[in-house]
Enzyme design. Structure first.
Site, PDB file in Angstrom:
ATOM      1  N   HIS A   6      -8.728  10.940   0.017  1.00  0.00           N
ATOM      2  CA  HIS A   6      -8.389   9.664  -0.150  1.00  0.00           C
ATOM      3  C   HIS A   6      -6.928   9.838   0.720  1.00  0.00           C
ATOM      4  O   HIS A   6      -6.183   8.863   0.827  1.00  0.00           O
ATOM      5  CB  HIS A   6      -7.930   9.340  -1.486  1.00  0.00           C
ATOM      6  N   HIS A  66       0.680  -1.160  -0.152  1.00  0.00           N
ATOM      7  CA  HIS A  66       0.120  -0.083  -0.101  1.00  0.00           C
ATOM      8  C   HIS A  66       0.943   1.318   0.066  1.00  0.00           C
ATOM      9  O   HIS A  66       0.288   2.439  -0.136  1.00  0.00           O
ATOM     10  CB  HIS A  66      -1.001  -0.084   1.280  1.00  0.00           C
TER      11      HIS A  66
END
Length: 582
Positions: free
Chosen positions: A508, A277
């Site tokens: 985000h 990630h």
């Protein structure tokens, strides 16, 4: 000494008491970006009409690996609901009104945030990954006659004016001493994008004459990424570090076949449900080296109408020949920590970049690196990664603050994992203990006395966003998980960002901080790829003797002590927070 609070991108507002209820009962207002409540429940399944879609000049799914949530969002953008007078007067069948499943609404499980016992109970047949958002398909670029596709391709357009180029140049010359930026957002007033960056700005020749680069990320559209580089840099060596496996890996490699300059490094994910990630760029120039740590996937949608964060390093010069291995280290140990992070991949492919970092002077870095790497860690290794790494840094470097038990913690993120049956299982125990850590001279206090505020978009935030309901595709928090942790929702606050003009730009970005009770000062600030999950931050095992982390994550920590040399007017974060109202 505590730094006054700086301007940033999140502005918590009203407590979000009814978020779950709205989501659970599907109270979705019909809009141009929404699907009808009467739509077939099988709409989330992979399309079987790819050939017919292609023949009509459009595609129903992106061609790079992405989550079911992002696929659903993409479909809504390419096939928006068209209403007629007759459909407006037609009553929705009761069965459709009562549907509680979040399938078809763009909310989906995050494989990096969900715990395995929960995933096995309600995961779809294919592994669903977190946060991937759909960009226009590579093959679709020549099909611009289709109005819907043309609309999607607007997300890829970015034309810099001369004044904006000057702004970028000013930023490089000390206009932002903290080197923390937001991404540019399409559809907001131009003034709110002053001082913000697009990926094309970062890769611009203004930043240096590129020799080669490495892109670490989660969701990657290779064709789109190549087009973000200036024409003169598009054939320079590019290394892509990813975590894809099997079919998804094959898809990623297939995207890169037209580009002989692209190579890959697959991050090892040996613990189930982990993801790669991390979002980082390593940029080698003729003039030096630059490190960029950010929160955006490498797809068009993430750089278009979302709120994202970027830390941009100074240009690091090359050390003189014969310099020792410890040369060029910063007071924050950024150089050695970055090398340690890269070595954790245990990949020969990254050896070249480790050597390059060794050869450069990173002494001007003023932030601390905070990473997570998959593994089970004991002894002193426990403090190298995850929330225990944050705890260690705060204990060693955080400044003392008065009446600190009244200084709240604020966390803001785009995905939520399983927290357990109550706060004592993780959030209000080991995780909170790390976030409230302070220097050794600070008087101990009960961590439970420290308020926690969690900022997460509401249904209305999504509905009224610049993207409409498709924005929910990048906010994975399943109804199944939410219903198991209703206690968590008492901590929620809605997203609001009026000062930066980004209330309608769905976040985000992921940020965590410690603020004074009046929200005017800040003890520390962290921007990171890590969402609110045990997979990202780690969870203690074996009576606290072992820390288990599933995923790769990376962020930077800002502490006032590291910016003490700045002028008084700069030695602060002026973060304007809107009023908190119950």
């Amino acid at each position: 000494m505590v730094a006054p609070v700086a301007r940033a991108s999140l502005f918590p507002g009203n407590r979000n008491k009814n978020m779950l209820q709205e989501g659970a009962h599907g109270k979705w207002t019909v809009s141009s970006s929404d699907e009808s409540a009467e739509e077939d429940s099988d709409s989330e399944k992979p399309s079987t009409s790819t050939l017919s879609d292609a023949a009509r000049g459009r595609t129903s799914e992106p061609q790079y690996p992405c989550s079911e949530a992002r696929k659903a969002a993409h479909k809504r953008k390419t096939s928006p609901l068209k209403l007629t007078d007759e459909s407006l007067s037609t009553e929705i069948p009761p069965a459709a009104k009562q549907r509680t499943s979040q399938e078809g609404l763009g909310w989906c499980l995050s494989s990096s945030d969900e715990e395995p016992e929960d995933q096995q109970k309600h995961a779809p047949k294919e592994t669903v990954k977190e946060e991937k958002y759909d960009a226009p398909k590579e093959q679709s670029l020549n099909l611009c006659k289709d109005d819907k596709l043309s609309e999607n391709l607007k997300a890829e357009e970015y034309n810099e004016t001369s004044s904006e180029a000057q702004d970028t140049w000013d930023l490089l010359n000390g206009g932002n001493p903290f080197r923390f930026f937001l991404t540019k957002v399409s559809g907001i007033e131009r003034s709110y994008n002053s001082g913000a960056l697009h990926i094309k700005d970062i890769l611009s020749p203004l930043f240096g004459t590129l020799i080669s680069s490495a892109q670490f990320n989660y969701c990657i559209d290779v064709g789109w990424l190549v087009r973000q580089y200036p024409q003169e840099f598009r054939k320079k060596p590019l290394l892509i570090v990813h975590g894809e496996k099997r079919e998804s890996k094959a898809e990623l490699l297939a995207q890169a076949r037209p580009y002989e300059n692209i190579s890959f490094c697959q991050a090892k994910l040996d613990i189930a449900f982990g993801t790669h990630h991390t979002k980082m760029m390593l940029l080698l120039y003729e003039e030096g080296l630059r490190v960029v740590i950010h929160t955006s996937n490498l797809i068009a949608e993430d750089w278009h109408q979302k709120t994202q964060g970027i830390w941009l390093s100074p240009l690091y010069p090359r050390l003189p020949k014969g310099a020792t291995g410890s040369s060029g280290e910063s007071e924050t140990n950024f150089k050695s920590d970055l090398i340690s992070y890269l070595m954790a991949y245990n990949s020969p492919i990254l050896k070249e970049w480790i050597d390059l970092i060794q050869e450069h002077d990173l002494s001007e870095t003023s932030v601390y690196l905070l990473g997570s790497t998959p593994g089970r860690y004991q002894g002193s290794d426990k403090e190298k990664w995850g929330h225990l790494r944050l705890r260690k840094l705060l204990k060693e470097h955080a400044l003392s603050i008065p009446a600190q038990e009244s200084w709240p913690l604020v966390g803001q993120f785009s995905s939520i994992g399983s927290m357990g049956a109550d706060g004592s299982k993780w959030l209000c125990s080991e995780f909170q203990e790390s976030l409230v850590a302070a220097g050794s001279g600070v008087t101990p206090f009960l961590k439970c006395d420290v308020p926690i505020h969690l900022v997460y978009p509401t249904v209305n935030n999504v509905r009224q966003s610049l993207e409409g309901y498709p924005a929910g595709g990048s906010l994975p928090y399943s109804i199944q998980t939410a219903q198991k942790q209703l206690w968590l929702h008492s901590y929620f606050h809605k997203w609001s960002a009026e000062v930066s003009g980004r209330t309608r730009a769905i976040p985000h970005i992921k940020t965590y901080m410690r603020l004074s009770p009046d929200f005017q000062k800040i003890a520390w600030f962290l921007v990171t790829s890590a969402n609110l999950s045990k997979a990202a931050w780690g969870a203690l095992e074996k009576n606290g003797s072992q820390l288990m982390i599933r995923s790769y994550e990376l962020g930077v920590l800002f502490l006032p002590s590291a910016f003490a040399s700045l002028p008084k007017t700069y030695n602060c974060y002026r973060l304007r927070l809107s009023a908190w109202r119950e």
